[in-house]
Design a protein around this motif. Structure first.
Motif, PDB file in Angstrom:
ATOM      1  N   GLN A  53      -0.262 -15.525  -4.880  1.00  0.00           N
ATOM      2  CA  GLN A  53       1.195 -15.557  -4.842  1.00  0.00           C
ATOM      3  C   GLN A  53       1.769 -14.757  -5.997  1.00  0.00           C
ATOM      4  O   GLN A  53       2.812 -14.102  -5.854  1.00  0.00           O
ATOM      5  CB  GLN A  53       1.693 -17.002  -4.895  1.00  0.00           C
ATOM      6  N   GLN A  54       1.090 -14.762  -7.139  1.00  0.00           N
ATOM      7  CA  GLN A  54       1.567 -13.996  -8.297  1.00  0.00           C
ATOM      8  C   GLN A  54       1.576 -12.502  -7.988  1.00  0.00           C
ATOM      9  O   GLN A  54       2.531 -11.795  -8.327  1.00  0.00           O
ATOM     10  CB  GLN A  54       0.688 -14.267  -9.521  1.00  0.00           C
ATOM     11  N   ILE A  55       0.529 -12.009  -7.339  1.00  0.00           N
ATOM     12  CA  ILE A  55       0.490 -10.588  -6.970  1.00  0.00           C
ATOM     13  C   ILE A  55       1.627 -10.261  -6.019  1.00  0.00           C
ATOM     14  O   ILE A  55       2.308  -9.234  -6.176  1.00  0.00           O
ATOM     15  CB  ILE A  55      -0.874 -10.239  -6.326  1.00  0.00           C
ATOM     16  N   VAL A  56       1.861 -11.127  -5.032  1.00  0.00           N
ATOM     17  CA  VAL A  56       2.945 -10.911  -4.072  1.00  0.00           C
ATOM     18  C   VAL A  56       4.284 -10.840  -4.797  1.00  0.00           C
ATOM     19  O   VAL A  56       5.097  -9.937  -4.565  1.00  0.00           O
ATOM     20  CB  VAL A  56       2.966 -12.017  -2.991  1.00  0.00           C
ATOM     21  N   ASP A  57       4.524 -11.795  -5.699  1.00  0.00           N
ATOM     22  CA  ASP A  57       5.788 -11.828  -6.442  1.00  0.00           C
ATOM     23  C   ASP A  57       5.961 -10.572  -7.297  1.00  0.00           C
ATOM     24  O   ASP A  57       7.069 -10.014  -7.389  1.00  0.00           O
ATOM     25  CB  ASP A  57       5.845 -13.071  -7.327  1.00  0.00           C
TER      26      ASP A  57
END
Length: 441
Positions: A415-419
């Motif tokens: 999710q961090q990469i997506v954000d």
């Protein structure tokens, strides 16, 4: 894009939690005689046709920004205001008629409160208004996608399916230039030397390529002198092929006219999904990474079936649009199954197969809404992730939901990469909007 209270609007609100499945949903409808409230189990689809038949009124859902303004009034934050709300004519689903108190939610505004049955006025009517998603699935046709599409077309038209389905439906053939580009896309040995002559013989495509190459999004230094210069120095083979294919496919059929109000424009969703999906693909583990160029094309075409539905079922597309407005928290494919017995993913992927687009793109479009399906792959998964992330930022339509952790794990993403990729993409929002305008001309 429409704004209300500083908030961007799209067709789609948060999906239901387990607790909310026990609640009832409030819907604001209207006709020439005035406003009407509808109350039904939150997990059910509001069946407008059944409502029109039983109520004897052609009630229509309000625009999502109008619903947000109406239910966002300060006075509705108090029990007195909430009780006064029910002075409006009220239609309730028969399944909740026996309840004495009701937990209520309104999806657009987030308004939630407990209502006493004693608040309901004398104009309240109990009707059959809702249909469960399980009941929708029970009446769906069986078979492969072509059999399902054939059933849907026969159900809504007088056509008798005797020829190949794509011939019978009167779907247009692709232009010669497009067919040549598809051949190049499928040929691993093809390069810029093969692409430049194809672009040059098509004035419209030549102009488009030159327009893309000077777009602020690509921030190319110096002036562009020729088609060769634009492709070799600025855009590259993959990007030109994929943009040309996406444009050609999107413009083969006219965009539907009577669409859900407040929806994100077709080309904006296409460009933003393609851009984010490609960015995410480049962050996936190297040994599992799909080809970013084909991921971009999959994202660009992920919603193409929506245009095909508008072409195949014009009399029923307006009805579909009203159902989407009235049920913004439900999956779009569930609503399409109820109205048409076929989904945009099925018809879009099927037509792409008929037009011989790359298998990875066809499969990615077919299963991006079902990324854990046995036939789904990394293309489906990364487009699903991009689409769900964009919904959360009001840059794509559909119910807002968290990204499935299992899909993130399968794609090797977090999710961090997506954000982080969303944030980086948003830094170029003006340039992306300019590219969107270029593609939609």
């Amino acid at each position: 894009m429409d704004q209300t209270g500083g908030r961007a609007l799209a067709i789609g609100v948060k999906t239901l939690t387990i607790e909310q499945n026990k609640q009832c949903r409030l819907v604001l409808l209207h006709d020439s005689d005035g406003k009407v409230l509808v109350l039904l189990p939150a997990a059910k689809l509001l069946n407008l046709v059944s409502l029109w038949r039983e109520a004897g009124r052609n009630l229509q859902p309000t625009r999502c920004d109008d619903a947000l303004r109406f239910f966002g009034q300060d006075k509705l934050s108090t029990p007195e205001g909430q009780q006064k709300l029910f002075s409006l004519p009220l239609l309730i689903d028969k399944s909740i008629d026996e309840l004495k108190s009701i937990e209520i939610i309104e999806p657009y505004s987030g308004l939630s409160f407990t209502a006493s049955k004693s608040w309901f006025g004398e104009t309240t009517q109990a009707l059959s208004l809702g249909i469960s998603l399980d009941d929708i699935e029970k009446v769906q046709p069986q078979g492969d996608d072509e059999a399902v599409i054939t059933h849907a077309v026969e159900r809504f038209t007088a056509l008798r399916i005797r020829q190949r389905l794509e011939d019978t439906l009167g779907l247009p053939s692709l232009a010669p230039t497009t067919n040549k580009i598809i051949e190049l896309r499928s040929d691993p040995a093809a390069g810029v030397d093969h692409l430049v002559p194809v672009v040059k013989v098509d004035p419209s495509l030549s102009a488009q390529v030159m327009s893309w190459s000077v777009s602020p999004y690509y921030a190319a230094p110096g002036s562009i002198q020729s088609i060769e210069d634009a492709i070799i120095r600025i855009l590259g083979f993959d990007l030109v092929v994929n943009l040309a294919l996406g444009i050609a496919m999107g413009k083969t059929l006219d965009l539907p006219k009577d669409t859900p109000r407040n929806q994100i424009p077709y080309w904006k969703q296409a460009v933003y999904t393609a851009t984010l999906a490609e960015r995410l693909a480049k962050k996936m583990p190297y040994d599992a990474r799909p080809k970013p160029g084909l991921v971009y094309l999959t994202g660009l075409l992920h919603n193409f079936g929506y245009v095909v539905l508008g072409h195949l079922f014009p009399p029923h597309f307006s009805l579909l649009s009203r159902y989407i407005e009235a049920n913004p928290h439900l999956r779009l494919d569930s609503i399409e199954k109820h109205i048409l017995h076929v989904t945009r993913e099925q018809v879009g992927a099927w037509l792409m197969e008929c037009w011989s687009l790359p298998e990875e793109v066809c499969r990615g479009v077919r299963y991006f809404n079902d990324p854990l399906h046995a036939e789904a792959d990394s293309f489906s998964q990364v487009v699903y992730i991009a689409n769900r992330a964009l919904r959360q930022h009001q840059n794509a339509d559909g119910p807002i939901e968290s990204i499935n952790d299992d899909v993130l794990l399968a794609a090797g993403l977090t999710q961090q990469i997506v954000d982080e990729e969303i944030a980086r993409m948003n830094e170029h929002d003006d340039e992306l909007q300019e590219l969107t305008r270029t593609l939609s001309q």
